[in-house]
Design an enzyme around this catalytic site. Structure first.
Site, PDB file in Angstrom:
ATOM      1  N   SER A 740      -8.028 -37.584  19.591  1.00  0.00           N
ATOM      2  CA  SER A 740      -8.825 -38.454  18.737  1.00  0.00           C
ATOM      3  C   SER A 740      -9.851 -37.624  17.953  1.00  0.00           C
ATOM      4  CB  SER A 740      -9.475 -39.550  19.587  1.00  0.00           C
ATOM      5  OG  SER A 740      -9.980 -40.584  18.776  1.00  0.00           O
ATOM      6  N   ASP A 814      -0.355 -46.458  16.757  1.00  0.00           N
ATOM      7  CA  ASP A 814      -1.781 -46.244  17.040  1.00  0.00           C
ATOM      8  C   ASP A 814      -2.593 -47.432  16.526  1.00  0.00           C
ATOM      9  OD1 ASP A 814      -4.434 -45.303  17.255  1.00  0.00           O
ATOM     10  OD2 ASP A 814      -3.805 -43.236  16.929  1.00  0.00           O
ATOM     11  N   HIS A 848      -2.801 -45.434  20.811  1.00  0.00           N
ATOM     12  CA  HIS A 848      -3.735 -44.313  20.691  1.00  0.00           C
ATOM     13  C   HIS A 848      -3.637 -43.368  21.886  1.00  0.00           C
ATOM     14  CE1 HIS A 848      -7.064 -42.281  18.849  1.00  0.00           C
ATOM     15  NE2 HIS A 848      -7.821 -42.405  19.913  1.00  0.00           N
TER      16      HIS A 848
END
Length: 924
Positions: A740, A814, A848
């Site tokens: 991330s 995601d 994610h």
């Protein structure tokens, strides 16, 4: 009412006729939540509903498990080739990492534990290992920021429990024999476990697998905790839970309020072959509406119809004897909250008009008050669509918010309203006002102003008519001065209030402050006895500083009403060390004798003798930095020399150098290893530098991100110099990785500090900040307010500078704000356009974080192979890619490879099958 104010502050207030205000700037945190569900070091999150909702007190798993895991290898090419030989067991192009990694990830997970309301029983909630990819392949609807499994009529990607074991907690603190909940259907998937207030029953949702591989709709079951016998609560077979939002709540010990799928509901609406017209959005009123980059939003009228279809519930009252009574009209009910005296229910619902630019959390929201038997009393508020909440941190919705029952009263409502229009950039005093009123106020009675706050409201901990704490916060970074949080006790009505403590022969009034105890040497948790009249503190317990990391999790002696005698205090503690996983203990006063409750086995004994050290070093501008250095078992630097090293980190923003340099965490915490954790590569003889602090500091009026690149490079350089100085890392074999925002960091470091690292791994990142123009992370300025900052921070703009090998991994689905899969696609194309040695792996149906066993194992294989090729094999020059680097089968995870050297060619792309995974979540 006396008030006790602090920064990141709370206010203790008493209720005499003449209020007295005492100001102490202590930085007190809100209290830990009630200790009903305790998450062991390796558990998945749990979810429960009910008036005494099961709340997670402390997750011992790494805080950024989904954003700080990753991998690296440090073994031989032969071992990597051996992993390739296992391809046939997975097929579809998915690969397995080497056995020393795979075996750790495949180890059976430890259970989650949950205590009964009376603390006399414990549940062991049994869990499964990583789900198969086939389980994640089920279709899902992406509507208004929510992902829905239409077959289950619940949130998609839900995890679940496979069984429930009930243990009696004996007087000596040990556990009796297991009593397994029985009578469940074969292969039952259990969700939303909730205790009745008297602890006599459990309620939970159950679903099973259908013949076509999908899951059935959820049915509500109950089990007697005395016998373990379970049964469906509804006597008919056509009543199912609607679990898109809140699903059920205990109203009393024999009645539940349940969100069900309306019996009159037909088939889902069909998408029209020809649209009624174009998709139009308009701002002809010139409203100022800014929103961050949200995912899965409604797109058209058909999406609105689907959202209504799946989210709409019919509320029913059902008793333990199966009697059912529908109440209220069908609506999108999002929360059900009974009053402490069980006379009222606060019902929250959402309604049209919907929005195409914000998720459903900002849709119009209505809060009503009902009687416990389902009759409407009055409307508390009806909030309009909130598309225009400013993007600045601490900005909020206008109107009544945080509407709750006062925990120490039968049926008193409390809420807060902003005075700054919800815009944190507006300076006004007061900023928030807290109001209160009875459930049914007299005609013409106005709400009472309870308290005015100059900062943003952060909640209230109630005690009784003489004491409460109000929390307000703005930006608090000083962890060293945190005095702790008040410990809460459970009331007979199932709410939680501040525990008052009395000392023998002492007329003072005391509360317990439970703190993390941050110090320059690491966290040393404590419990202080705090005199609310004098503000004097007495430390009555402190964690072992030398070997163990201990925390007080919850009060266990809170069954009697009134003040609690100190000499009869009993608390639940957790205890762990660098090499010993977390166990739970019962600690009793006055002897402070600890009795061990759990005896969980070591989850990965092959790494039980790993070496862990919290290290400190300094950035060139004087900022103090920390990291956790892990070394493989039996490693001897004199004998083995420097190792290949993986650094895995995540930057953070601060307003002062002092705060940035404060130590967070403990050197004695157990090394929890998640399924994609970099610590897995200790088994491959890597040195791991985990969480080296990367502070981005903006002191005074300076904006931190205006010098992001310079501070990022300086922090990384200091970390690299430290591991080289210690002789544990080979200078030419240091890799950088992150997930991330850590992936964003990784790409920037390869662009701006290529001399530090041999290669990088970037997972689920965002690389072009112009695609997140209305802010990201803690950046409150828009692209148009800080054009240079957005551009200079974007590694996409610096793709031509990246010369070191970089592995990009991203979930195809995601759902995280800002990290669209497109970010990795476009960054890869930019790298490829400049001849960079790069590889892009798109994981079908993953979000994610990565969940399916096939996906997780493939991520580990990719990372292991990448680091083997470009870290372990690196001799200081640009490594030459070998034939082994090319992917042999792209029918599973989509892979693109570009070689700047060695003739690696791009592989053809194929359209993968669609898969999704389930995990529990809740909007509110």
């Amino acid at each position: 009412m006396r008030l006790h104010k602090v920064y990141h502050r709370f206010s203790i207030f008493h209720l005499p006729k003449q209020p007295l205000i005492l100001s102490h700037f202590l930085s007190l945190k809100p209290p830990d939540r009630p200790p009903l569900h305790l998450i062991n070091p390796f558990s998945s999150s749990s979810h429960a509903t009910g008036r005494a909702r099961a709340m997670t007190l402390r997750s011992i798993a790494p805080v950024h498990a989904a954003e700080g895991d990753g991998g690296s290898n440090g073994a031989t090419r032969a071992a990597s080739a051996a992993a390739d030989s296992e391809d046939s067991s997975l097929g579809n192009g998915y690969r397995l990492p080497p056995p020393e990694i795979k075996d750790i990830v495949d180890a059976p997970p430890l259970p989650t534990i949950s205590f009964s309301p009376h603390r006399d029983k414990i549940l062991f909630l049994k869990r499964r290992s990583l789900p198969p990819l086939a389980e994640l392949a089920r279709p899902e609807e992406k509507l208004a920021g929510v992902r829905i499994d239409g077959r289950c009529n619940s949130r998609s990607r839900m995890s679940y429990y496979t069984g429930i074991g009930i243990y009696q907690l004996l007087n000596d603190g040990t556990l009796g024999p297991e009593k397994e909940v029985h009578g469940l259907p074969s292969g039952a998937k259990i969700n939303f476990i909730s205790w009745s207030n008297d602890g006599a029953h459990l309620a939970f949702g159950v679903r099973t697998d259908e013949d076509d591989g999908s899951s059935s709709k959820l049915r509500l079951w109950v089990a007697e905790t005395k016998t373990g016998k379970a049964r469906p609560l509804f006597q008919t077979q056509d009543i199912f839970l609607n679990a898109v939002f809140d699903n059920f709540v205990w109203l009393n010990n024999s009645t539940l309020l349940v969100c069900t799928i309306p019996l009159s509901r037909g088939d889902p609406p069909k998408k029209p072959l020809v649209p009624r017209g174009p998709k139009i959005q308009s701002n002809e009123r010139k409203e100022l509406i800014q929103a961050r980059t949200h995912q899965d939003l409604l797109k058209d009228e058909y999406d609105e119809l689907l959202f209504d279809y799946y989210a709409t519930s019919q509320l029913v009252l059902v008793s333990l004897d199966g009697i059912v009574k529908p109440v209220g009209p069908p609506a999108i009910y999002t929360s059900l909250d009974p009053s402490p005296d069980e006379k009222y229910i606060m019902i929250c619902s959402m309604h049209r008009p919907y929005s195409f630019i914000v998720p459903c959390g900002r849709f119009p929201r209505k809060v009503d008050l009902w009687t416990a038997d389902g009759n409407f009393i009055r409307e508390i508020c009806d909030l309009p669509l909130a598309e225009d909440i400013p993007i600045a941190h601490n900005s909020v919705r206008r109107g009544k918010r945080s509407i709750q029952w006062r925990a120490d009263k039968p049926s008193t409502l409390v809420w807060v309203e902003t005075q700054d229009g919800g815009d944190a950039k507006i300076n006004v005093s007061p900023r928030d006002i807290v109001y209160t009123e009875p459930a049914e106020p007299h005609e013409n009675d106005l709400p009472i102003i309870l308290h005015k706050l100059d900062f943003r409201y952060g909640g209230i901990s109630w005690c009784d008519d003489s004491l409460a704490l109000v929390y307000e916060s703005w930006s608090s970074e000083d962890v060293y001065s945190d005095p702790g949080s008040p410990m809460l006790r459970r009331t007979p009505s199932g709410t939680y209030v501040i525990a008052k403590i009395k000392k023998e022969g002492d007329e003072g009034t005391y509360v317990l402050l439970n703190g993390s105890g941050a110090t320059p040497q690491g966290n040393v948790p404590f419990v202080d006895l705090f005199d609310i009249n004098t503000s004097n503190k007495e430390r009555i317990w402190e964690s072992d500083k030398e070997k163990y990391y201990e925390t007080v999790v919850a009060l266990m002696s809170d069954q009697d009403e009134g003040d609690m005698p100190l000499n009869r205090l009993k608390v639940l503690t957790s205890k762990e060390s660098k090499t010993e996983n977390t166990q739970y203990y019962m600690l009793s006063w006055p002897e402070k004798k600890a009795c061990q409750i759990t005896d969980f086995p070591h989850p990965y004994p092959q790494l039980s003798s790993l070496k862990k050290e919290m290290i400190r070093y300094e950035r060139k501008d004087g900022v103090q930095l920390t990291a956790t250095l892990y070394l493989p078992p039996d490693y001897d630097p004199a004998r083995d020399g420097p190792l290949p090293c993986l650094m895995w980190s995540y930057p953070g923003e601060f307003k002062s150098k002092n705060a940035a340099g404060q130590v967070r965490g403990s050197p004695n915490e157990f090394a929890g290893i998640g399924s994609t954790s970099p610590l897995l590569w200790l088994a491959r003889r890597f040195a791991i530098l985990s969480g080296p602090t990367i502070p981005i500091i903006g002191e005074g009026t300076e904006e931190a991100n205006d010098s992001y690149v310079e501070q990022l490079v300086a922090s990384a350089e200091a970390a690299v110099n430290e591991v080289i100085r210690r002789g544990v890392a080979h200078p030419n074999k240091i890799a950088i990785g992150g997930h991330s925002y850590g992936a964003f960091m990784t790409a920037n470091l390869l662009a701006h500090a290529p001399h530090l690292f041999c290669c990088g791994i970037a997972r689920s990142g965002a690389y072009n900040r112009t695609l997140t123009p209305f802010g990201f992370q803690n950046e409150d300025r828009t692209l148009w307010e800080a054009v240079n900052t957005y551009v200079e921070m974007s590694p996409f703009i610096s793709a031509n500078k990246i010369k070191k090998p970089i592995l990009l991994i991203h979930g195809e689905e995601d759902n995280n704000s800002g990290t669209l899969t497109m970010q990795s696609d476009r960054f890869f194309n930019a790298l490829k356009g400049h001849g960079a040695l790069c590889r892009l792996v798109i994981l079908p149906f993953e979000s994610h974080g990565y969940s399916a066993r096939e996906s997780v194992m493939h991520v580990l294989w990719e990372t292991d192979r990448w680091l083997q090729s470009y870290c372990v094999a690196n001799a200081g020059e640009e490594p030459v890619a070998t034939e082994e680097s090319s992917n042999k089968d792209t029918s599973g995870a989509e892979t693109k490879v570009v070689g700047a050297a060695g003739g690696v060619t791009e592989q053809p792309d194929q359209e993968p099958d669609r898969i999704h995974i389930i995990c529990e979540s809740s909007l509110w």
